[in-house]
Scaffold this motif. Structure first.
Motif, short mmCIF file in Angstrom:
data_model
loop_
_atom_site.label_atom_id
_atom_site.label_comp_id
_atom_site.label_asym_id
_atom_site.label_seq_id
_atom_site.Cartn_x
_atom_site.Cartn_y
_atom_site.Cartn_z
N ILE A 4 0.84 -1.21 0.00
CA ILE A 4 0.00 0.00 0.00
C ILE A 4 0.87 1.25 0.00
N ARG A 7 2.28 1.77 -3.48
CA ARG A 7 1.32 2.29 -4.45
C ARG A 7 1.04 3.77 -4.19
N LEU A 11 1.75 6.93 -6.82
CA LEU A 11 0.77 7.96 -7.19
C LEU A 11 1.29 9.36 -6.85
N ARG A 14 3.93 10.43 -9.42
CA ARG A 14 3.35 10.84 -10.70
C ARG A 14 2.72 12.23 -10.59
N ASN A 81 -0.63 17.19 -22.41
CA ASN A 81 -0.26 15.89 -23.01
C ASN A 81 0.97 15.27 -22.34
N HIS A 82 1.02 15.31 -21.03
CA HIS A 82 2.22 14.82 -20.34
C HIS A 82 2.20 13.30 -20.24
N VAL A 83 3.06 12.66 -21.01
CA VAL A 83 3.22 11.20 -20.91
C VAL A 83 4.38 10.93 -19.96
N ILE B 4 -9.45 0.23 1.34
CA ILE B 4 -8.25 1.01 1.00
C ILE B 4 -7.68 0.59 -0.35
N HIS B 5 -7.77 -0.70 -0.64
CA HIS B 5 -7.30 -1.17 -1.95
C HIS B 5 -8.20 -0.64 -3.06
N LEU B 8 -7.32 3.01 -3.65
CA LEU B 8 -6.06 3.13 -4.38
C LEU B 8 -6.26 2.74 -5.84
N ASP B 9 -7.01 1.67 -6.05
CA ASP B 9 -7.25 1.19 -7.40
C ASP B 9 -7.95 2.26 -8.24
N LEU B 11 -7.76 5.52 -7.83
CA LEU B 11 -6.79 6.59 -8.15
C LEU B 11 -5.82 6.14 -9.24
N GLU B 12 -5.38 4.89 -9.15
CA GLU B 12 -4.45 4.37 -10.18
C GLU B 12 -5.14 4.28 -11.53
N GLU B 15 -5.31 7.69 -13.12
CA GLU B 15 -4.00 8.10 -13.62
C GLU B 15 -3.68 7.37 -14.94
N GLN B 19 -3.08 9.01 -18.72
CA GLN B 19 -1.94 8.69 -19.57
C GLN B 19 -2.41 8.19 -20.94
N ALA B 22 -3.10 11.06 -23.30
CA ALA B 22 -1.86 11.75 -23.70
C ALA B 22 -1.07 10.89 -24.68
#
Lengths: 180, 176
Positions: A4, A7, A11, A14, A81-83, B4-5, B8-9, B11-12, B15, B19, B22
């Protein structure tokens, strides 16, 4: 670190990296060179082989003061466009687009399309630009004019003209060589 | 999955989806069709009803040969997660297209659907709705139909803002 925590760290990393080009754009426009070079690691590598924030600051200052048109007045660096590709716990690389609008002190101006290639590194709990940003021009054209059919800009020697991206990209060349 | 997982999942996932859009613009402007179609689900459907990434690559190839340089600057990305593996998105784009002697700017909105397969997010579909298309030296408000884009593939006309029900309802009613 637990899974946890790892992860969450991923985040947070990033998120911090995603802000770097925005902070760059703001510091550049504000001509806050101390804030600008603070976005780079202290031992930042310049493209000309020099190292360190002082050398980078001198590079920025010279470009802004002694550039064309009596120097820089207004610059809008609209980035997007941020990769981001994370390469390890302490490193990442990225690509950023920028729609640039510049007004010079002599009252002239131009727009450009630019593609940055960045590398990032973590020092402690903060992320920085690891090297001077590689920026490549797509085009530069005076305000209210078309970019089409201009000679090579040979950027940064000239602000106006044809750039190097996408033309130099292998994928671009393969696409046009294939002929459809 | 514990709370909590799951948080997090989510949010991931957001993200990864950011991506995705982009990477799409970068691959498109680089004419990297292999990378581009790999961002879509395997059984993606093309606008003319064919299925699969190879078919999609062919339709991109056809439309991308109509212009030279393109530059798709994106922003305003909204993401709604529908469940753990499905999401929708809305984003703005200000693309530029070199079309012969013209330099066309066509602000538009993408409406996206995303799906996750084997831990990776993909496009299920994208649709495009333009605000206008005009050469960089033209006044977009003075262009007939707000749309000047010779041989435009994909986008037939300027549809926004009239496409929005709230916009139409606003102007259909009197000052209250």
């Amino acid at each position: 670190m637990t899974s946890i925590e790892l992860r969450l760290a991923g985040l947070a990393a990033r998120d911090q990296i995603a802000e770097l080009p925005h902070r760059y754009a703001t510091a550049y426009a504000e001509l806050d060179l101390d804030a600008l070079v603070a976005l780079y690691r202290p031992d930042v590598e310049l493209l000309n082989g020099d190292t360190g924030r002082a050398a980078l600051r001198a590079h920025f200052e010279q470009g802004i003061r002694t550039g064309p048109g009596g120097g820089l007045d207004t610059v809008v660096l609209h980035t997007g466009n941020h990769v981001i590709q994370v390469t390890g716990a302490d490193g990442a690389v990225g690509t950023v687009y920028c729609h640039v609008e510049v007004i010079l002190r002599d009252g002239t101006g131009y727009y450009q399309a630019v593609r940055y290639t960045d590398s990032y590194c973590r020092r402690g709990d903060r992320w920085y630009f690891a090297r001077q940003r590689t920026h490549e021009l797509c085009y530069g054209a005076p305000f209210a004019s078309r970019p089409n059919g201009r000679p090579d800009a040979d950027w940064p020697a000239r602000q106006i003209g044809r750039g190097t991206v996408p033309y130099r990209l292998p994928t671009w060349q393969e696409f046009w060589n294939a002929g459809g | 999955m514990s709370d909590i997982h799951a948080r997090l999942d989510a949010l991931e996932s957001r993200e990864q989806i950011r991506q995705l859009v982009a990477r799409h613009a970068l691959a498109l402007d680089s004419r990297d069709l292999e990378t581009l179609v790999d961002l879509y689900v395997e059984d993606v459907q093309t606008s003319d009803g064919r299925i699969g990434r190879d078919a999609l690559a062919t339709s991109f190839d056809v439309s991308l040969r109509r212009y030279e340089v393109t530059f798709h600057l994106i922003g305003n990305h909204l993401i709604d997660l529908l469940d753990a593996d499905h999401a929708t998105g809305l984003l703005y784009c200000r693309p530029e297209y070199q079309v012969g002697d013209l330099w066309i700017v066509m602000p538009l909105q993408y409406r996206d659907r995303y799906e996750r397969h084997r831990g990776r997010w993909y496009f299920r579909s994208r649709s495009v709705h333009a605000f206008y298309a005009a050469d960089i030296r033209e006044n977009p408000a003075a262009v007939p139909g707000r749309f000047h884009f010779p041989g435009a593939p994909v986008v037939p006309a300027a549809e926004l803002p009239e496409l929005w029900p709230s916009w139409r309802a606003f102007w259909a009613s009197e000052l209250s």
